[in-house]
Design an enzyme around this catalytic site. Sequence first.
Site, PDB file in Angstrom:
ATOM      1  N   LYS A  13      51.453  41.037  33.411  1.00  0.00           N
ATOM      2  CA  LYS A  13      51.211  40.501  32.059  1.00  0.00           C
ATOM      3  C   LYS A  13      51.407  41.587  30.992  1.00  0.00           C
ATOM      4  O   LYS A  13      52.087  41.370  30.004  1.00  0.00           O
ATOM      5  CB  LYS A  13      49.768  39.941  31.949  1.00  0.00           C
ATOM      6  CG  LYS A  13      49.473  38.838  32.959  1.00  0.00           C
ATOM      7  CD  LYS A  13      48.071  38.288  32.802  1.00  0.00           C
ATOM      8  CE  LYS A  13      46.955  39.290  33.072  1.00  0.00           C
ATOM      9  NZ  LYS A  13      46.897  39.807  34.466  1.00  0.00           N
ATOM     10  N   ARG A  88      39.608  34.252  30.049  1.00  0.00           N
ATOM     11  CA  ARG A  88      39.442  34.723  31.409  1.00  0.00           C
ATOM     12  C   ARG A  88      38.530  33.796  32.201  1.00  0.00           C
ATOM     13  O   ARG A  88      38.355  33.959  33.376  1.00  0.00           O
ATOM     14  CB  ARG A  88      38.788  36.082  31.300  1.00  0.00           C
ATOM     15  CG  ARG A  88      39.084  37.140  32.278  1.00  0.00           C
ATOM     16  CD  ARG A  88      40.505  37.422  32.538  1.00  0.00           C
ATOM     17  NE  ARG A  88      40.592  38.665  33.241  1.00  0.00           N
ATOM     18  CZ  ARG A  88      41.177  39.743  32.773  1.00  0.00           C
ATOM     19  NH1 ARG A  88      41.779  39.726  31.616  1.00  0.00           N
ATOM     20  NH2 ARG A  88      41.184  40.832  33.487  1.00  0.00           N
ATOM     21  N   ARG A 123      50.643  51.505  40.301  1.00  0.00           N
ATOM     22  CA  ARG A 123      50.662  51.533  38.829  1.00  0.00           C
ATOM     23  C   ARG A 123      50.200  52.885  38.297  1.00  0.00           C
ATOM     24  O   ARG A 123      49.262  53.484  38.802  1.00  0.00           O
ATOM     25  CB  ARG A 123      49.752  50.441  38.288  1.00  0.00           C
ATOM     26  CG  ARG A 123      49.552  50.560  36.772  1.00  0.00           C
ATOM     27  CD  ARG A 123      49.009  49.336  36.117  1.00  0.00           C
ATOM     28  NE  ARG A 123      47.802  48.839  36.722  1.00  0.00           N
ATOM     29  CZ  ARG A 123      47.258  47.672  36.400  1.00  0.00           C
ATOM     30  NH1 ARG A 123      47.851  46.904  35.513  1.00  0.00           N
ATOM     31  NH2 ARG A 123      46.161  47.276  36.982  1.00  0.00           N
ATOM     32  N   ARG A 156      44.531  53.957  36.816  1.00  0.00           N
ATOM     33  CA  ARG A 156      43.322  53.314  36.284  1.00  0.00           C
ATOM     34  C   ARG A 156      42.228  53.321  37.331  1.00  0.00           C
ATOM     35  O   ARG A 156      42.490  53.088  38.494  1.00  0.00           O
ATOM     36  CB  ARG A 156      43.643  51.865  35.882  1.00  0.00           C
ATOM     37  CG  ARG A 156      43.991  51.733  34.420  1.00  0.00           C
ATOM     38  CD  ARG A 156      44.547  50.398  34.040  1.00  0.00           C
ATOM     39  NE  ARG A 156      43.759  49.241  34.439  1.00  0.00           N
ATOM     40  CZ  ARG A 156      44.071  47.992  34.097  1.00  0.00           C
ATOM     41  NH1 ARG A 156      45.134  47.761  33.338  1.00  0.00           N
ATOM     42  NH2 ARG A 156      43.350  46.971  34.504  1.00  0.00           N
ATOM     43  N   ARG A 167      38.227  42.427  41.609  1.00  0.00           N
ATOM     44  CA  ARG A 167      38.936  41.788  40.485  1.00  0.00           C
ATOM     45  C   ARG A 167      39.643  40.515  40.946  1.00  0.00           C
ATOM     46  O   ARG A 167      39.699  39.527  40.221  1.00  0.00           O
ATOM     47  CB  ARG A 167      39.938  42.773  39.869  1.00  0.00           C
ATOM     48  CG  ARG A 167      39.226  43.886  39.103  1.00  0.00           C
ATOM     49  CD  ARG A 167      40.154  45.043  38.827  1.00  0.00           C
ATOM     50  NE  ARG A 167      41.229  44.707  37.929  1.00  0.00           N
ATOM     51  CZ  ARG A 167      42.354  45.395  37.839  1.00  0.00           C
ATOM     52  NH1 ARG A 167      42.554  46.462  38.587  1.00  0.00           N
ATOM     53  NH2 ARG A 167      43.287  45.034  36.989  1.00  0.00           N
TER      54      ARG A 167
END
Length: 211
Positions: A13, A88, A123, A156, A167
Amino acid sequence: MNLILLGMPGAGKGTQAEIIQKDFDIANISTGAMMREVSRSEGELAEKVQTYLSSGTLVPNDIIVEMLVQRIGQDDCRKGFLLDGFPRNLDQGKALDSANVSIDLVLYLSISEDEIINRMSGRRVHLSSGRSYHVIHNPPQKEGFDDITGEALIQREDDAPEVIKKRLDVYFSETEPLLDFYRNKNLKFIEIDASKSLDEVTESIRQSISN
Ligand code: AP5
């Protein structure tokens, strides 16, 4: 054009939001980035937000909804905006309706859980801008450093394996019900195959917005 990007954590996203923002000249609003910025400030709120971020759970609605509605009221959103990471859960979706925020298009980036693990573990991000890279699929020009500022990239803290799992659990229990919420509304809802290459996903999104 006001649009929402929905999808699992790590579906792409943020990466696509940056491209859409430039292509269509609309405001790019990432509630994840907003919360990371709050967590880097000082004080009680920052500490509270940080505990949610590091555990992979959602920041409570009473903190995030008002901030988001205020953000949408800013001048740069007049030409349109893109919401990355909001809503969310169903209450947040209903809060947008109650605030009379009109949405024209919902793009759902669909992808498998296996691919998500691969994407999040590879990432790397540039902390202050939020620019996101992947060590294999979207590497920076110089390994470990941001293309624009030359500053170091980081991993992160919520990309740690145990937090990724949390998550995903939160996504399935709280966020996934929004898919039917928006499918049943009178607006354009388009599912995009987000497992394809970055350029292919961008092209599908461009076509969905332009048509
Ligand atoms: P947030 O920052 O919104 O995280 P997220 O939704 O979990 O999404 P991510 O940023 O992890 O992933 P992404 O889909 O943007 O993927 P990306 O483009 O980076 O939220 C973080 C936290 O903030 C939440 O856990 C919560 O605590 C809080 N929060 C935020 N919003 C909230 C809200 N509304 N209410 C309550 N709490 C909230 O891509 C991932 C990787 O894949 C990158 O390495 C990228 O380079 C790579 N990649 C992208 N596309 C491709 C492709 N097509 N092929 C191969 N690799 C690709």
